[in-house]
Scaffold this active site. Structure first.
Site, mmCIF file in Angstrom:
data_model
loop_
_atom_site.group_PDB
_atom_site.id
_atom_site.type_symbol
_atom_site.label_atom_id
_atom_site.label_comp_id
_atom_site.label_asym_id
_atom_site.label_seq_id
_atom_site.Cartn_x
_atom_site.Cartn_y
_atom_site.Cartn_z
ATOM 1 N N HIS A 121 66.245 51.495 87.807
ATOM 2 C CA HIS A 121 66.037 51.112 86.417
ATOM 3 C C HIS A 121 64.687 51.588 85.898
ATOM 4 C CE1 HIS A 121 66.411 49.004 82.741
ATOM 5 N NE2 HIS A 121 65.710 47.932 83.060
ATOM 6 N N SER B 219 63.147 48.676 79.080
ATOM 7 C CA SER B 219 64.346 47.874 79.171
ATOM 8 C C SER B 219 64.595 47.117 77.872
ATOM 9 C CB SER B 219 64.211 46.939 80.376
ATOM 10 O OG SER B 219 65.461 46.598 80.892
ATOM 11 N N ASP C 67 70.463 54.920 86.152
ATOM 12 C CA ASP C 67 69.951 53.602 85.759
ATOM 13 C C ASP C 67 71.097 52.607 85.776
ATOM 14 O OD1 ASP C 67 68.900 51.346 84.338
ATOM 15 O OD2 ASP C 67 67.387 52.648 83.444
#
Length: 544
Positions: free
Chosen positions: A511, A252, A483
């Site tokens: 995610h 991320s 995502d």
């Protein structure tokens, strides 16, 4: 109406479920309650204590192209010996055998343009290699955020999603500067954040309230918490543990750290994996629009799946399911629900708890289904409120971790160079209403500023540009087609921009891909351990 914006961090199912049956679902074990303190060394680190940083300026002294260990002024930082010791805990951790880990601190300059002045200490944890296979070196891990703790990621992931990586590596987690135990930024107190997160109609000066709090409590740190400095810290850590090349697993927002590192230190890149890639070339406004559209899509997928399950509170018609859920959550603004502890579940908290469960993909959908069933059918909002608490970093005692503080500070340090025009804000609001009608139904212009850098006391001289890392070793980029927080096109764009990069794709919602697909894990672990890239255009299924 305020909905918590997507912090770019991997989300772990909260422990608040415990052993309680949630509409037929048992809680997840081995995860950490939000806001609990990080493990710390049993003995104090021999590195010097950080002295008071200088007062912030509108623009700190620019740093020349980093020379790392070649700079005589930085050599003491690169050659320091980290005193690894036993990790201690106050009892907050669950099912973690701390005897498998070592903790320590590393000293880094506050301002790399003036390294002889003030410094800060970074909190570290290490899982020494088991030695089952030939040791490669150290593997540094970051979960994203910004505001996510790398210490916690290793403590909870070493025997979880990262199981087996310690056969070849010492796994090292670090709290980036401004986060967790590493010179944490602080802005509001617990009461202030209770008000912040529960307000469905926040005051227009909400952003200034946070900015003023950050300036009062952590103003000396704010100019120096950006990702460029975190990447420099990472190179110091690489040198301090004796590695010639950096091996890194970033998720991320942690992918931005990896990208920045490759741009600054291309000749020191080893095996880097970037999962759930951020696009640093986009403005905060554009990123938010794309993220919200991603969450809208996954929200609709969840609702359509819900009506096929036995305990769904949304009826049986997939065409109306998402609207029923959204109407219930929106209705909490006028009719908040009271939890067992007397706290209220507002619309803002209800939506935040919902988005928290959308991070995990289909594996976490049953928890959201159960929580909404309890709230809609049983008038019990406790589970949904607990999900919001987990996202917001609030523990059972009402104490908040510094997730929001660090998130705002780092984002404004990275992307606060220029504010959007009124026309750009109007366009973004229109796009939100078009692409995410359920999530943005009650949005106003003020809701588009999260974080709100307009009143921030420090602004960088320039925003990040397109990815460019000539000379870097080939990087493995992982993207997921569904995502919600880091849309798949961002991974495609990064893989095209990074020299020699390969894109590995997970087909499915949620995610990041690592931990959601055995196929992804096998490919990532092989690349980290041996440098063997998966074939181009490899697609992996999501585990059932």
């Amino acid at each position: 109406m305020t909905i918590a914006r997507a912090r770019l961090a991997r989300r772990i199912l909260p422990v608040v479920l415990g052993a309680t049956v949630l509409a037929g679902c048992s809680g997840s074990g081995g995860t950490k309650a939000a806001g609990t303190p990080a493990a710390t060394p049993a003995a104090a680190s021999p590195t010097p204590s950080p002295s008071a940083p200088p007062s912030p300026s509108a623009s700190p002294t620019p740093t020349a192209k980093p020379t790392g260990a070649d700079d005589p002024a930085l050599k003491p930082f690169y050659t320091q010996q980290i005193a690894w010791g036993a990790c201690t805990d106050d009892g907050s951790y669950q099912k973690i055998d701390l005897t498998k880990f070592q903790c320590g601190t590393a000293h880094v300059p506050l301002d790399y343009a003036n390294p002889a002045a003030d410094g800060i200490d970074l909190a570290l944890v290490r899982r020494p290699t088991t030695g089952k296979q030939q040791r490669v070196g150290s593997l540094f891990v970051n979960p994203g955020g910004p505001g996510g703790s790398g210490v916690e990621e290793v403590l909870y992931g070493a025997d979880g999603s990262m199981k087996g990586l310690d056969d070849r590596f010492d796994l090292i987690g670090f709290d980036p500067r401004g986060v967790g135990k590493s010179a944490p930024v602080h802005c509001l107190d617990d009461a202030g954040y209770d008000t912040w997160y529960t307000a469905d109609h926040p005051a227009q000066n909400k952003g200034k309230t946070l900015a003023d709090g950050c300036q009062a409590k952590s103003g000396k740190l704010l100019p120096f918490v950006g990702t460029q400095n975190v990447a420099r810290d990472l190179d110091v850590l690489r040198g301090a543990v004796g590695d010639q090349k950096l091996n890194y697993l970033g998720f991320s927002y942690g992918t931005f750290i990896g990208i920045d590192y490759a741009e600054q230190f291309p000749d020191r890149t080893g095996h880097l994996v970037l999962d759930g890639v951020m696009d640093p070339s986009q403005s905060l406004l554009d990123s938010d629009v794309q993220q919200l559209a991603g969450f809208e899509g996954v929200f609709e997928h969840w609702a359509a799946d819900c009506v096929t399950q036995t305990n769904c509170p949304l009826g049986k018609d997939p065409a109306t399911a998402a609207k029923k859920a959204a109407d219930f959550l929106d209705g909490l603004a006028a009719n908040p629900m009271t939890a067992k502890d007397g706290r209220e579940l507002t619309a803002s908290q209800g939506w935040t708890g919902t988005l928290e469960m959308l991070y995990g993909g289909a594996k976490s959908w049953e928890y959201l289904r159960g929580a909404l069933s309890w709230a809609m059918k049983g008038n019990k909002p406790d589970y949904l409120l607990s999900f919001a608490d987990d996202y917001n970093g609030r523990d059972s005692k009402g104490h908040y971790a510094n997730q929001q503080d660090a998130y705002a500070a780092v984002m404004c340090a990275d992307f606060g160079a220029g504010m959007p025009t009124d026309a750009q804000v109007d366009q973004a609001l229109e796009q939100d209403h078009q692409k995410a009608p359920y999530l943005s139904k009650h949005f106003t212009k003020d809701d588009l500023f999260d974080p709100d850098c307009r009143a921030w006391p420090y602004h960088p001289s320039a925003a990040p540009g397109p990815i460019s890392a000539p000379g870097a070793a080939p990087i493995l980029v992982v993207g997921s087609t569904g995502d919600d927080a880091t849309p798949y096109p961002w991974a495609q764009k990064a893989a095209a921009a990074l020299p020699g990069a390969v894109l590995l794709t997970r087909d499915g919602d949620g995610h990041t891909g690592y931990g959601k697909s055995a196929c992804i894990k096998t490919a990532v672990d092989a690349f980290l351990g041996t440098g063997t890239m998966p074939a181009a255009n490899t697609h992996c299924p999501t585990d059932g």
